[in-house]
Design a protein around this motif. Structure first.
Motif, PDB file in Angstrom:
ATOM      1  N   GLU A  28     -36.416  14.415  11.761  1.00 27.78           N
ATOM      2  CA  GLU A  28     -35.995  14.855  13.461  1.00 27.78           C
ATOM      3  C   GLU A  28     -36.271  16.048  13.843  1.00 27.78           C
ATOM      4  O   GLU A  28     -35.709  17.072  13.158  1.00 27.78           O
ATOM      5  N   ASN A  30     -36.680  17.499  17.250  1.00 32.54           N
ATOM      6  CA  ASN A  30     -36.583  17.278  19.015  1.00 32.54           C
ATOM      7  C   ASN A  30     -36.388  18.589  19.827  1.00 32.54           C
ATOM      8  O   ASN A  30     -35.661  18.975  19.623  1.00 32.54           O
ATOM      9  N   GLY A  32     -36.096  20.396  23.274  1.00 30.50           N
ATOM     10  CA  GLY A  32     -35.271  20.547  24.607  1.00 30.50           C
ATOM     11  C   GLY A  32     -35.468  21.570  25.415  1.00 30.50           C
ATOM     12  O   GLY A  32     -36.066  22.642  25.123  1.00 30.50           O
ATOM     13  N   VAL A  56     -35.819  23.893  19.887  1.00 27.62           N
ATOM     14  CA  VAL A  56     -36.144  22.827  19.050  1.00 27.62           C
ATOM     15  C   VAL A  56     -34.889  22.570  17.882  1.00 27.62           C
ATOM     16  O   VAL A  56     -34.349  23.439  17.337  1.00 27.62           O
ATOM     17  N   ASN A  91     -46.739  15.753  27.307  1.00 26.65           N
ATOM     18  CA  ASN A  91     -46.740  15.886  25.883  1.00 26.65           C
ATOM     19  C   ASN A  91     -47.503  17.190  25.289  1.00 26.65           C
ATOM     20  O   ASN A  91     -47.128  18.070  24.631  1.00 26.65           O
ATOM     21  N   TRP A  94     -45.588  20.315  26.235  1.00 25.75           N
ATOM     22  CA  TRP A  94     -44.458  20.328  25.354  1.00 25.75           C
ATOM     23  C   TRP A  94     -45.015  21.058  24.011  1.00 25.75           C
ATOM     24  O   TRP A  94     -44.162  21.750  23.397  1.00 25.75           O
ATOM     25  N   SER A  98     -43.413  24.088  22.389  1.00 28.55           N
ATOM     26  CA  SER A  98     -42.515  24.161  21.126  1.00 28.55           C
ATOM     27  C   SER A  98     -43.294  24.558  19.834  1.00 28.55           C
ATOM     28  O   SER A  98     -42.504  24.731  18.904  1.00 28.55           O
ATOM     29  N   ALA A 127     -43.237  17.942  16.656  1.00 33.68           N
ATOM     30  CA  ALA A 127     -41.865  17.493  17.471  1.00 33.68           C
ATOM     31  C   ALA A 127     -42.093  16.016  18.073  1.00 33.68           C
ATOM     32  O   ALA A 127     -43.070  15.772  18.533  1.00 33.68           O
ATOM     33  N   ASN A 128     -41.145  15.511  18.322  1.00 35.41           N
ATOM     34  CA  ASN A 128     -40.720  14.063  18.999  1.00 35.41           C
ATOM     35  C   ASN A 128     -40.981  14.391  20.495  1.00 35.41           C
ATOM     36  O   ASN A 128     -39.781  15.068  20.892  1.00 35.41           O
TER      37      ASN A 128
END
Length: 129
Positions: A28, A30, A32, A56, A91, A94, A98, A127-128
């Motif tokens: 995981e 993720n 933000g 993250v 994406n 992002w 990130s 990252a997702n």
């Protein structure tokens, strides 16, 4: 997307634990984003773009299951000519925002496992989004 880093990457938390035999692999990671209010700050103007806390959050147990790392890493950036809330960032952008934070997770994990296992573990993940 053009952005300017306002702060160095900040490791808010990084936690490492050996896992027990019942743990299952997970990855995981993720990102933000939170828009910052700099209206009362005389040093920063939003004329050329708004300011954001890019973060993250992660909780990873890689294969083979031997350890878990979790935590949160942040950086403040100004995104040039952008004033949205971050929900419409695509994406590719992002990943650009990130990736430096994800690299810290990879580096910290590499260094800690070098010490604890006498062999480093390379995490190579995205990252997702």
């Amino acid at each position: 997307m053009d952005f300017e880093k306002q702060t160095p990457v900040t490791v808010q938390s990084f936690h490492y634990d050996l896992t027990d035999e019942n743990a299952k692999a997970k990855g995981e990671v993720n990102p933000g984003i939170r828009k910052l209010d700099v209206s009362g700050d005389d040093e920063h103007s939003e004329e050329n773009g708004s300011y954001y806390d890019v973060a993250v959050f992660f909780d990873v147990i890689p294969e083979p299951v031997e350890f878990e790392v979790s935590g949160a890493i942040h950086q403040i950036v100004q995104i040039k000519d952008y004033h949205g809330d971050g929900s419409d960032i695509d994406n590719a952008d992002w990943q650009l925002l990130s990736r430096p934070l994800v690299e810290y997770i990879e580096t910290l994990t590499y260094e800690v496992t070098q010490v604890t296992f006498d062999k480093p573990v390379n995490l190579n993940f995205k990252a997702n989004f």
